[in-house]
Design a protein around this motif. Structure first.
Motif, PDB file in Angstrom:
ATOM      1  N   ARG A   1      47.047  47.352  54.090  1.00 39.13           N
ATOM      2  CA  ARG A   1      47.876  46.915  55.224  1.00 39.13           C
ATOM      3  C   ARG A   1      47.886  47.967  56.320  1.00 39.13           C
ATOM      4  N   THR A   2      46.821  48.747  56.438  1.00 38.54           N
ATOM      5  CA  THR A   2      46.771  49.757  57.488  1.00 38.54           C
ATOM      6  C   THR A   2      46.740  49.116  58.868  1.00 38.54           C
ATOM      7  N   GLN A   3      46.188  47.905  58.951  1.00 33.66           N
ATOM      8  CA  GLN A   3      46.147  47.164  60.200  1.00 33.66           C
ATOM      9  C   GLN A   3      46.186  45.676  59.863  1.00 33.66           C
ATOM     10  N   ALA A   4      46.427  44.867  60.869  1.00 27.56           N
ATOM     11  CA  ALA A   4      46.456  43.423  60.632  1.00 27.56           C
ATOM     12  C   ALA A   4      45.089  42.956  60.138  1.00 27.56           C
ATOM     13  N   ASN A   5      45.104  42.095  59.093  1.00 29.28           N
ATOM     14  CA  ASN A   5      43.857  41.586  58.497  1.00 29.28           C
ATOM     15  C   ASN A   5      42.923  42.716  58.088  1.00 29.28           C
ATOM     16  N   ASP A   6      43.501  43.759  57.503  1.00 26.20           N
ATOM     17  CA  ASP A   6      42.707  44.916  57.079  1.00 26.20           C
ATOM     18  C   ASP A   6      41.618  44.476  56.121  1.00 26.20           C
ATOM     19  N   TYR A   7      40.423  45.027  56.290  1.00 23.19           N
ATOM     20  CA  TYR A   7      39.294  44.670  55.435  1.00 23.19           C
ATOM     21  C   TYR A   7      39.086  45.682  54.316  1.00 23.19           C
ATOM     22  N   HIS A   8      39.852  46.780  54.299  1.00 24.67           N
ATOM     23  CA  HIS A   8      39.779  47.728  53.198  1.00 24.67           C
ATOM     24  C   HIS A   8      40.566  47.181  52.002  1.00 24.67           C
ATOM     25  N   PHE A   9      40.166  47.563  50.787  1.00 19.44           N
ATOM     26  CA  PHE A   9      40.887  47.107  49.606  1.00 19.44           C
ATOM     27  C   PHE A   9      42.196  47.872  49.441  1.00 19.44           C
ATOM     28  N   SER A  10      43.180  47.206  48.859  1.00 19.60           N
ATOM     29  CA  SER A  10      44.410  47.864  48.436  1.00 19.60           C
ATOM     30  C   SER A  10      44.148  48.592  47.121  1.00 19.60           C
ATOM     31  N   ALA A  11      45.164  49.301  46.600  1.00 21.36           N
ATOM     32  CA  ALA A  11      45.018  49.963  45.301  1.00 21.36           C
ATOM     33  C   ALA A  11      44.692  48.940  44.220  1.00 21.36           C
ATOM     34  N   ALA A  12      45.346  47.769  44.283  1.00 22.90           N
ATOM     35  CA  ALA A  12      45.067  46.718  43.301  1.00 22.90           C
ATOM     36  C   ALA A  12      43.640  46.202  43.434  1.00 22.90           C
ATOM     37  N   GLY A  13      43.161  46.063  44.672  1.00 24.17           N
ATOM     38  CA  GLY A  13      41.785  45.629  44.893  1.00 24.17           C
ATOM     39  C   GLY A  13      40.782  46.631  44.357  1.00 24.17           C
ATOM     40  N   HIS A  14      41.046  47.913  44.601  1.00 22.69           N
ATOM     41  CA  HIS A  14      40.167  48.957  44.074  1.00 22.69           C
ATOM     42  C   HIS A  14      40.120  48.931  42.545  1.00 22.69           C
ATOM     43  N   ALA A  15      41.277  48.711  41.916  1.00 18.90           N
ATOM     44  CA  ALA A  15      41.319  48.665  40.453  1.00 18.90           C
ATOM     45  C   ALA A  15      40.470  47.520  39.910  1.00 18.90           C
ATOM     46  N   GLU A  16      40.503  46.381  40.587  1.00 15.72           N
ATOM     47  CA  GLU A  16      39.703  45.231  40.137  1.00 15.72           C
ATOM     48  C   GLU A  16      38.204  45.500  40.312  1.00 15.72           C
ATOM     49  N   VAL A  17      37.844  46.138  41.429  1.00 15.91           N
ATOM     50  CA  VAL A  17      36.428  46.466  41.647  1.00 15.91           C
ATOM     51  C   VAL A  17      35.946  47.439  40.575  1.00 15.91           C
ATOM     52  N   ALA A  18      36.792  48.436  40.230  1.00 15.05           N
ATOM     53  CA  ALA A  18      36.422  49.402  39.194  1.00 15.05           C
ATOM     54  C   ALA A  18      36.208  48.710  37.852  1.00 15.05           C
ATOM     55  N   ALA A  19      37.113  47.809  37.492  1.00 13.31           N
ATOM     56  CA  ALA A  19      36.985  47.096  36.218  1.00 13.31           C
ATOM     57  C   ALA A  19      35.729  46.230  36.203  1.00 13.31           C
TER      58      ALA A  19
END
Length: 252
Positions: free
Chosen positions: A227-245
């Motif tokens: 949520r760094t900006q509106a419609n942010d395209y970077h992953f959140s912590a939860a998104g990063h965790a899913e990519v790692a798994a």
């Protein structure tokens, strides 16, 4: 410590996963950095992450460390370094239109809607100014020549890994516009072309689109993107965790 690279290291007792990339750089920078790394180290695996949202834009971008020229030149011999040593030449107008939002604005965007809207306005406004004054045009990156150059970079990565006898993987991460816009969007076409181009070089290629699409379909986009900006395209912590798994399952 919330990125998928950090999560992979925490989950893997037998290896350290190193993010060797730098912010705001593209595949040309990654290739030259990898050449330097492999001259001194022998990792167990080399992984190149590609993102359709800006990797074509960042490739061949004039670089202030190379006298304002692109980092790579292309000929029959393949992708080669343009500058053999540091040649500093800052293009201030170009630097301004390519800069991220000011840091305090990014901090405000995490909790204030006004801050998020201000952050979201910076890049498109800068892009518009760049086009009007012919300083820089991000839309001009999607050209046949740029795709040929990306193919040359992938061939160079493949040759590097082969000479070092190291497995090479390419991970293609989806744009948020792709997830929202669907299969007919420009982002989808760009993503699919990157996946196909990587596989055409005989490189083991992992397509992250199905993973992120399934997550968004199940619980919405806000949970998985920052949520760094509106419609942010970077992953959140939860998104990063899913990519790692997801990557761990692929590399078992």
């Amino acid at each position: 410590n919330e990125t998928f690279v950090s999560a992979l290291t925490r989950a893997d007792r037998d290896a350290v996963h190193v993010n060797a990339g730098n912010i705001d750089t593209g595949p040309d920078h990654h290739l030259l950095l990898t050449q330097r790394w492999l001259a001194e180290r022998r990792p167990a695996r080399l992984v190149l992450h590609l993102f359709g949202g800006n990797d074509l834009v960042d490739l061949d971008r004039p670089d202030p460390c190379c006298a304002g020229k692109p980092l790579l030149s292309y000929a029959e011999a393949g992708a080669k370094a343009t500058c053999g040593s540091l040649e500093w030449q800052l293009d201030m107008p170009l630097a301004l239109v390519q800069s991220p939002p000011p840091y305090l604005m990014q901090v405000a965007a995490r909790d204030l809607r006004l801050g998020a809207l201000a952050c979201a306005a910076v890049r498109p406004t800068a892009a518009l100014v760049g086009r009007v004054f012919r300083v820089w045009d991000a839309a001009a990156a999607d050209t046949p020549e740029r795709w040929e150059h990306l193919a040359a970079v992938l061939r160079a990565f493949s040759a590097l890994a082969a000479r070092a006898s190291i497995p090479l993987d390419v991970v293609v991460l989806p744009e948020r516009d792709l997830i929202v816009g669907g299969e007919d969007s420009a982002a989808a076409k760009r993503h699919d072309r990157i996946v196909a181009l990587s596989r055409s070089q005989g490189i083991t290629t992992h397509d992250g689109w199905p993973l992120i699409q399934e997550l968004v379909d199940r619980e919405g986009a806000e949970k998985w993107f920052a949520r760094t900006q509106a419609n942010d395209y970077h992953f959140s912590a939860a998104g990063h965790a899913e990519v790692a798994a997801w990557l761990r399952r692929r590399w078992r």
